[in-house]
Design a protein around this motif. Structure first.
Motif, PDB file in Angstrom:
ATOM      1  N   THR A 109       6.497   4.033   1.083  1.00  0.00           N
ATOM      2  CA  THR A 109       6.657   5.398   1.535  1.00  0.00           C
ATOM      3  C   THR A 109       7.400   6.184   0.484  1.00  0.00           C
ATOM      4  OG1 THR A 109       6.746   4.676   3.812  1.00  0.00           O
ATOM      5  CG2 THR A 109       7.617   6.835   3.347  1.00  0.00           C
ATOM      6  N   SER A 159      13.154  16.943   1.927  1.00  0.00           N
ATOM      7  CA  SER A 159      12.305  17.055   3.096  1.00  0.00           C
ATOM      8  C   SER A 159      12.335  15.758   3.870  1.00  0.00           C
ATOM      9  CB  SER A 159      10.876  17.365   2.637  1.00  0.00           C
ATOM     10  OG  SER A 159       9.975  17.242   3.696  1.00  0.00           O
ATOM     11  N   GLU A 210       9.647  14.798   5.271  1.00  0.00           N
ATOM     12  CA  GLU A 210       8.251  14.390   5.229  1.00  0.00           C
ATOM     13  C   GLU A 210       8.076  13.123   4.415  1.00  0.00           C
ATOM     14  OE1 GLU A 210       3.936  15.993   3.976  1.00  0.00           O
ATOM     15  OE2 GLU A 210       5.577  17.370   4.171  1.00  0.00           O
ATOM     16  N   THR A 211       7.120  12.316   4.825  1.00  0.00           N
ATOM     17  CA  THR A 211       6.783  11.125   4.058  1.00  0.00           C
ATOM     18  C   THR A 211       5.354  11.240   3.592  1.00  0.00           C
ATOM     19  OG1 THR A 211       6.077   9.914   6.009  1.00  0.00           O
ATOM     20  CG2 THR A 211       8.394   9.673   5.343  1.00  0.00           C
ATOM     21  N   ASP A 212       5.055  10.543   2.529  1.00  0.00           N
ATOM     22  CA  ASP A 212       3.710  10.525   1.974  1.00  0.00           C
ATOM     23  C   ASP A 212       3.470   9.117   1.463  1.00  0.00           C
ATOM     24  OD1 ASP A 212       1.263  11.505   1.155  1.00  0.00           O
ATOM     25  OD2 ASP A 212       2.013  12.161  -0.783  1.00  0.00           O
ATOM     26  N   GLY A 227       5.049  20.657   3.585  1.00  0.00           N
ATOM     27  CA  GLY A 227       4.984  20.019   4.890  1.00  0.00           C
ATOM     28  C   GLY A 227       3.603  19.597   5.336  1.00  0.00           C
ATOM     29  N   GLU A 228       3.548  19.158   6.593  1.00  0.00           N
ATOM     30  CA  GLU A 228       2.346  18.558   7.161  1.00  0.00           C
ATOM     31  C   GLU A 228       1.145  19.483   7.177  1.00  0.00           C
ATOM     32  OE1 GLU A 228       2.777  16.597  10.895  1.00  0.00           O
ATOM     33  OE2 GLU A 228       4.569  15.519  10.255  1.00  0.00           O
ATOM     34  N   HIS A 229       1.366  20.779   7.274  1.00  0.00           N
ATOM     35  CA  HIS A 229       0.220  21.693   7.348  1.00  0.00           C
ATOM     36  C   HIS A 229      -0.604  21.699   6.060  1.00  0.00           C
ATOM     37  CE1 HIS A 229       3.162  24.351   5.377  1.00  0.00           C
ATOM     38  NE2 HIS A 229       2.110  25.027   4.931  1.00  0.00           N
ATOM     39  N   THR A 230      -0.141  21.000   5.022  1.00  0.00           N
ATOM     40  CA  THR A 230      -0.881  20.939   3.752  1.00  0.00           C
ATOM     41  C   THR A 230      -1.641  19.621   3.584  1.00  0.00           C
ATOM     42  OG1 THR A 230       0.975  20.000   2.507  1.00  0.00           O
ATOM     43  CG2 THR A 230       0.854  22.416   2.644  1.00  0.00           C
ATOM     44  N   PHE A 231      -1.684  18.800   4.627  1.00  0.00           N
ATOM     45  CA  PHE A 231      -2.382  17.508   4.532  1.00  0.00           C
ATOM     46  C   PHE A 231      -3.798  17.669   3.997  1.00  0.00           C
ATOM     47  CE2 PHE A 231      -0.215  14.345   7.669  1.00  0.00           C
ATOM     48  CZ  PHE A 231       0.949  14.424   6.937  1.00  0.00           C
ATOM     49  N   ARG A 235      -3.908  18.534   0.294  1.00  0.00           N
ATOM     50  CA  ARG A 235      -3.515  17.372  -0.505  1.00  0.00           C
ATOM     51  C   ARG A 235      -4.642  16.349  -0.556  1.00  0.00           C
ATOM     52  NH1 ARG A 235       1.895  15.423   2.042  1.00  0.00           N
ATOM     53  NH2 ARG A 235       1.686  17.110   3.525  1.00  0.00           N
TER      54      ARG A 235
END
Length: 153
Positions: free
Chosen positions: A2, A8, A10-12, A102-106, A109
């Motif tokens: 991770t 942030s 957030e994780t990726d 954040g998540e809204h850019t999944f 990405r």
């Protein structure tokens, strides 16, 4: 593995296999020279990554020295994989920006990584074609050396 931005929650998830860290979580405060030695990157490159926004915010000691964490090492390993794909630095920075947003850019990405994947697959096909040509030439020379000498005409 991770990857987590320092700024942030957030994780990726990285595509690469987990890599052992030199120090356990909680005792993972590395100087720039330690990170340079561990990653093979120069201190200049690490500072540049931070300056252009490719590296997330790096914590500082009370004296102002950078203190990297295991998460930073994970991120740098992922960036190294992106570099190997031939992804332009501008696209890597864009990916990092999207991650921080954040998540809204999944979706964006994912699209960026899919485009990079297509480029990599194209390069692999080109390299396989090139390898076939090299193998053909190598076989030609190997068989020419095995052939009996021919008298000059």
């Amino acid at each position: 593995m991770t990857v987590m931005e320092s700024t942030s929650v957030e994780t990726d998830a990285c595509a690469s296999a987990p890599r052992a860290h030199p120090r356990p979580e909680g005792r993972d405060r590395y100087t720039i020279s330690e990170v340079a030695a561990f990653t093979g990157l120069t201190a200049h490159t690490l500072r540049w990554y931070e300056r252009i926004g490719l590296m997330p915010h790096v914590d500082r000691s009370h004296t102002g020295q950078r203190r990297f964490t295991n998460r930073d090492l994970d991120w740098l390993a992922f960036v190294g994989k992106l570099r190997l794909t031939g992804m332009p630095v501008a696209d890597m920075v864009r990916y990092a920006e999207l991650l921080r947003e954040g998540e809204h850019t999944f979706e964006e990405r994912q699209e960026l990584l899919e485009a990079t994947r297509r480029d990599v697959k194209t390069r692999i096909a080109e390299l396989q074609d090139t390898l076939a040509v090299l193998d053909h030439k190598i076989d030609f020379y190997a068989s020419a050396r095995r052939a009996p000498e021919r008298p000059c005409a």
